[in-house]
Each structure stands twice: as C-alpha cells, then as structure tokens.
Design an enzyme around this catalytic site. Structure first.
Site, PDB file in Angstrom:
ATOM      1  N   ASN A   1      39.570  37.626  -6.651  1.00 13.38           N
ATOM      2  CA  ASN A   1      39.554  36.617  -5.581  1.00 13.38           C
ATOM      3  C   ASN A   1      40.024  35.222  -5.960  1.00 13.38           C
ATOM      4  OD1 ASN A   1      38.296  38.162  -3.350  1.00 13.38           O
ATOM      5  ND2 ASN A   1      36.652  38.396  -4.849  1.00 13.38           N
TER       6      ASN A   1
ATOM      7  N   ASN B   1      22.342  52.953  -9.666  1.00 13.10           N
ATOM      8  CA  ASN B   1      22.396  51.941 -10.719  1.00 13.10           C
ATOM      9  C   ASN B   1      21.034  51.269 -10.719  1.00 13.10           C
ATOM     10  OD1 ASN B   1      22.841  49.800 -12.407  1.00 13.10           O
ATOM     11  ND2 ASN B   1      24.752  49.147 -11.435  1.00 13.10           N
TER      12      ASN B   1
ATOM     13  N   HIS C   1      38.214  42.033 -16.742  1.00 15.97           N
ATOM     14  CA  HIS C   1      37.111  42.172 -15.778  1.00 15.97           C
ATOM     15  C   HIS C   1      36.358  40.851 -15.710  1.00 15.97           C
ATOM     16  CE1 HIS C   1      33.677  44.494 -13.868  1.00 15.97           C
ATOM     17  NE2 HIS C   1      33.076  43.393 -14.264  1.00 15.97           N
ATOM     18  N   LEU C   2      36.479  40.166 -14.573  1.00 20.58           N
ATOM     19  CA  LEU C   2      35.843  38.858 -14.415  1.00 20.58           C
ATOM     20  C   LEU C   2      34.844  38.905 -13.266  1.00 20.58           C
ATOM     21  CD1 LEU C   2      39.114  36.678 -14.683  1.00 20.58           C
ATOM     22  CD2 LEU C   2      37.565  37.340 -16.541  1.00 20.58           C
ATOM     23  N   GLY C   3      33.603  39.229 -13.578  1.00 18.48           N
ATOM     24  CA  GLY C   3      32.535  39.220 -12.580  1.00 18.48           C
ATOM     25  C   GLY C   3      31.519  38.177 -13.016  1.00 18.48           C
ATOM     26  N   ASN C   4      30.222  38.488 -12.830  1.00 16.59           N
ATOM     27  CA  ASN C   4      29.212  37.616 -13.440  1.00 16.59           C
ATOM     28  C   ASN C   4      29.317  37.726 -14.948  1.00 16.59           C
ATOM     29  OD1 ASN C   4      27.881  36.437 -11.156  1.00 16.59           O
ATOM     30  ND2 ASN C   4      27.149  38.498 -10.689  1.00 16.59           N
ATOM     31  N   GLY C   5      29.411  38.986 -15.416  1.00 15.25           N
ATOM     32  CA  GLY C   5      29.765  39.223 -16.810  1.00 15.25           C
ATOM     33  C   GLY C   5      31.277  39.369 -16.886  1.00 15.25           C
TER      34      GLY C   5
ATOM     35  N   ARG D   1      26.687  33.285 -19.446  1.00 15.99           N
ATOM     36  CA  ARG D   1      26.702  33.652 -20.876  1.00 15.99           C
ATOM     37  C   ARG D   1      27.837  32.918 -21.585  1.00 15.99           C
ATOM     38  NH1 ARG D   1      26.823  40.004 -20.091  1.00 15.99           N
ATOM     39  NH2 ARG D   1      26.202  39.678 -17.933  1.00 15.99           N
TER      40      ARG D   1
ATOM     41  N   ARG E   1      24.301  55.231 -13.694  1.00 13.10           N
ATOM     42  CA  ARG E   1      24.949  54.297 -14.609  1.00 13.10           C
ATOM     43  C   ARG E   1      23.962  54.003 -15.728  1.00 13.10           C
ATOM     44  NH1 ARG E   1      25.315  47.996 -14.453  1.00 13.10           N
ATOM     45  NH2 ARG E   1      26.749  47.718 -16.168  1.00 13.10           N
TER      46      ARG E   1
ATOM     47  N   HIS F   1      31.228  47.376 -19.717  1.00 11.42           N
ATOM     48  CA  HIS F   1      32.112  47.434 -18.533  1.00 11.42           C
ATOM     49  C   HIS F   1      33.127  48.576 -18.658  1.00 11.42           C
ATOM     50  CE1 HIS F   1      31.514  42.806 -17.899  1.00 11.42           C
ATOM     51  NE2 HIS F   1      30.685  43.475 -17.119  1.00 11.42           N
TER      52      HIS F   1
ATOM     53  N   GLU G   1      33.083  50.698  -9.515  1.00 11.77           N
ATOM     54  CA  GLU G   1      32.366  51.469 -10.534  1.00 11.77           C
ATOM     55  C   GLU G   1      31.632  52.659  -9.923  1.00 11.77           C
ATOM     56  OE1 GLU G   1      31.176  47.515 -12.040  1.00 11.77           O
ATOM     57  OE2 GLU G   1      30.966  48.523 -13.965  1.00 11.77           O
TER      58      GLU G   1
END
Ligand code: ADP
Length: 403
Positions: free
Chosen positions: A340, A7, A214-218, A247, A99, A188, A390
């Site tokens: 989490n 990546n 999907h809850l990450g940074n994005g 964002r 990726r 994503h 991923e």
C-alpha cells in the site's frame, strides 16, 4: 473439501474457512482479547460464494471468552448455526491447517500433526516463548473439537530451512550451535514462499532470482532462487534485519551490552525496548505507516527521517541479496506496507538502475488489487507488488499434503 485455517495467538484466534479448491474463503474471522478481564471481541464474516466481490455479511460480538477452548466453541457455533452457518456439523471439516511459528530444524515442510509433532513443537517453546505455546494450545483445542479432521502444521520457519550453513550460522562458538541450536531460522516463510511462487509464475521463470520484501507490522526480506530461500533478514528470533513497526531490526550487540551494563537495564527491559518501543515507533512516535505518512505530509521531520531509515535498510539488504543471488530478476513488495505505501517503494527503488530496477512512478501511485508490475521502461529486473495471503497458502499446503 472443507479446510479450516487457524492462527492461534496468545490472546487471539484468526480463522478462514475454505471450500477447496475454491481459493476464495467462504468465511473468516478474528477473536481478540481471549482470557482478558474485559469481554473478548469477535468478528465473523461470511462471503458470498456466487459473487466474491460482494461485501461479506459481518457479525460482531462482545462476550466473555476465558480461554481458546471457549473461543473456538464460539467459532464453531458461528460456522454451524443459522443465520450465516456455513456447515451443519463440525465433522464436515476435513482438515484444520495450523500456523505454527517455530519449527526449528525439525520441520522443513508442512506436516500432519501427531503426538511426536506436538512434542517437537513443545520442545521449541524455548525458541518461541510467545508463539509456540499459543499455537500448540490451538492445536489441542482443535483436536478435541474436530476429532474427525486431519490436523496439519504449517511452520513459519520451514521455507528457510534451505539456507546453506554458511548463511544460517553465527560466528559464535560452535558449541552454541551444536548444543543450543543458536542459528538463523528466519520467519514469514509462508508469505515469502507464496509471493515468490507467484512471481516466478508471472515471470515464467522457474529459476528466477527474487528478493521478496514482506513489510507488515513485522518486516523481513528473503533471497529466493528457483523457489528456495537462500538467505533471510530475520534470524534466531524475529528482531534482526529491517526496521519494523515497533521492533528495532539490526542493532550492534554492543548497544545491548551497554544497556545491560552501564545503563542498568534488566533483560526484560531490553526485551520490551527492542520488541515494543523501537522501530518506527521509537524513531517517529507512531508505529502505523498510515499515521507516519500523514505526519510526513504535515512536515514532521522525525517522520521523514524514520521513512529514510526504513527505506535505507531495505536498500542495503537488496544490495546484499543481489550479491547472494548472483543477479536479480525481480523484487517483490508484499504485506500491509509493501502493498500500500507508494512512498516506501519510491524511496527503496531510488537510484537502483545499476541493478536493472526502474520504477514507473505513475503506476506506483495507482491503487489496484492483485499482482502489479511497476517496472518502468528499460527495466532489466522487475518491481512487483504481490498481495500476500498466508491463509490461502496454508490451505493450499494442506490440500497438497492430502494429495
Ligand atoms: P501483519 O504483519 O500484522 O500481518 P499487515 O501485513 O496487515 O501486518 O500490515 C500492517 C501494517 O500495514 C500496518 O501497521 C500499517 O502500517 C500498514 N498499512 C496498512 N494499510 C496501509 C496503507 N494504506 N498505507 C500504508 N501502510 C499501510
């Protein structure tokens, strides 16, 4: 079969090394600050294949790495040199899975990379100016370093190419779609596809109506039925939909016009505002959910409101996507926050009984790994937590492509 998953970001390089069909990586690592004035940092881990639960042997280095070529050379050195070398020779790598963020309308599936594919990725630079150039750089460097390996591209947008036209088109003049390809693409995709497949398997229902969150940074959501994406919350770029770390998610375009007009912002300033200064950071002063949750526990009113807005947006999309799917079999939380943060899940699932969703509050608070079913008694639709992976999904797609 040895598979290296890469990546490649603008100043970073993440990798995982698989001895397929073993789904546990043998090695992994992260190079950061490539090409910076200061030294780059490199973390390389080697896992104990006999005992995957054992802590990995970790090496950290700081060294000047002016570009991706020198960075990948360093990774090859770590992969091949004792102590901790995983292979003896770079030629032992059969496949490099890359990726790639934007596949536009050209790529609806994972594909072998050839000159034509690289040209197509280059044509898409305009749609993903931060990501595709870095992804292509990673491909070109890997081709030089692993000339014996098959190079494979896995696109973040590919899974959402099944959206029907009425879902992916904006109500803008048709020429903007026909000539400029302005439409919803979604991102994503690898993660949504991976957790949706796991959920369908768990539910033993190949036709399952799923909402993947999907809850990450994005952050993004997708409506998935029978393994096909029917809608998703990110659009032309990765700014629309949910509130994210930095964002904004959905904003009335009139706000942007107001910023650009009467308030005198430049286009660059608006971009910085929406991408880097908004979301949870803009609302609460912090972008990492762990910090915001600590602030909330300490009674910070801004943190409280930020959580409410974050969860409210997700709830709105659950309503929208239940309508898109014509019903609901499960919602799936994934990525750093989704896996989490029990409070986010509690706020999202509050008063959702009319969709058949019941959250078991006790199960929700427990910390466990792997797939978790948090549904309470009487639930007609499940609440699942499924860790995304991923890199594993990319390795699997490479293996499937090679047959
Ligand atoms: P990326 O989108 O970069 O892949 P991740 O999926 O790793 O991101 O998610 C990163 C985010 O997950 C962090 O910014 C943090 O807000 C959140 N996070 C990670 N661990 C926890 C935790 N234990 N509790 C709450 N949030 C967490």
């Amino acid at each position: 079969m040895n598979i290296l998953v890469l990546n490649s970001g603008s100043s970073s390089l993440k990798y995982q090394f698989f001895r397929w069909p073993n789904p546990q990586p043998v090695g992994s690592g992260l190079v950061e600050r490539i090409g910076a004035n200061t030294d780059a940092s490199l973390t390389h881990k080697v896992f104990n294949s006999a005992n995957p639960a054992a802590p990995p042997v970790e090496r950290r280095d700081s060294l000047p790495l002016p570009d991706h070529e020198t960075a990948l050379h360093e990774v090859v050195r770590l992969l091949t040199e004792p102590p901790g070398g995983i292979i003896q020779n770079p030629d032992e790598i059969a496949v490099v899975g890359h990726r790639v963020v934007h596949g536009g309308e050209t790529f609806a599936a994972t594909t072998f990379i050839n000159e034509e594919v690289k040209a197509a990725i280059r044509r898409l630079f305009a749609l993903a100016p931060l990501h595709n150039p870095a992804n292509l750089r990673g491909i070109e460097v890997a081709e030089r370093l692993f000339p014996q390996a098959r190079q494979v591209a896995v696109f973040d947008t590919a899974f959402h190419q099944t959206l029907p036209e009425y879902a992916f088109r904006y109500a803008l003049p048709t020429a903007l779609y026909a000539e400029q390809r302005i439409r919803k693409y979604g991102f994503h995709g690898t993660s949504h596809q991976y957790v949706a497949a796991q959920a369908a398997e768990y539910l033993q229902n190949s036709d399952a109506r799923l909402i993947t969150i999907h809850l990450g940074n994005g952050c993004s959501m997708a409506a998935v039925r029978a393994g096909r994406s029917l809608d998703t919350s990110m659009g032309f770029g990765p700014l629309s939909g949910l509130v994210m770390g930095t964002r904004s998610g959905d904003v009335d375009p009139s706000v942007l016009l107001h910023l650009l007009g009467p308030l005198g912002y430049s286009a660059g300033q608006v971009s910085t505002l929406l991408n880097q200064e908004s979301g949870m950071l803009g609302l609460s002063g912090a972008n990492d959910m762990r910090d915001i949750s600590r602030a909330l526990a300490a009674g910070d009113a801004r943190a409280q409101l930020a959580y409410e807005i974050y969860a409210y947006r997700i709830r709105q999309y659950i309503g929208a996507y239940a309508a898109v799917l014509g019903g609901l079999d499960a919602i799936v939380f994934t990525a750093g926050v989704g896996e989490n943060d029990a409070l986010v899940r509690r706020l999202v699932c509050r008063e959702m009984s009319f969709f058949g969703l019941e959250l078991d509050e006790e199960l929700n608070e427990q910390r466990e790994s792997g797939l978790r079913d948090l549904s309470g008694v009487g639930a007609r639709a499940r609440v699942l937590v499924i860790p995304t992976n991923e890199e594993l999904a990319i390795a699997r797609q490479c293996a499937e492509l090679l047959g």
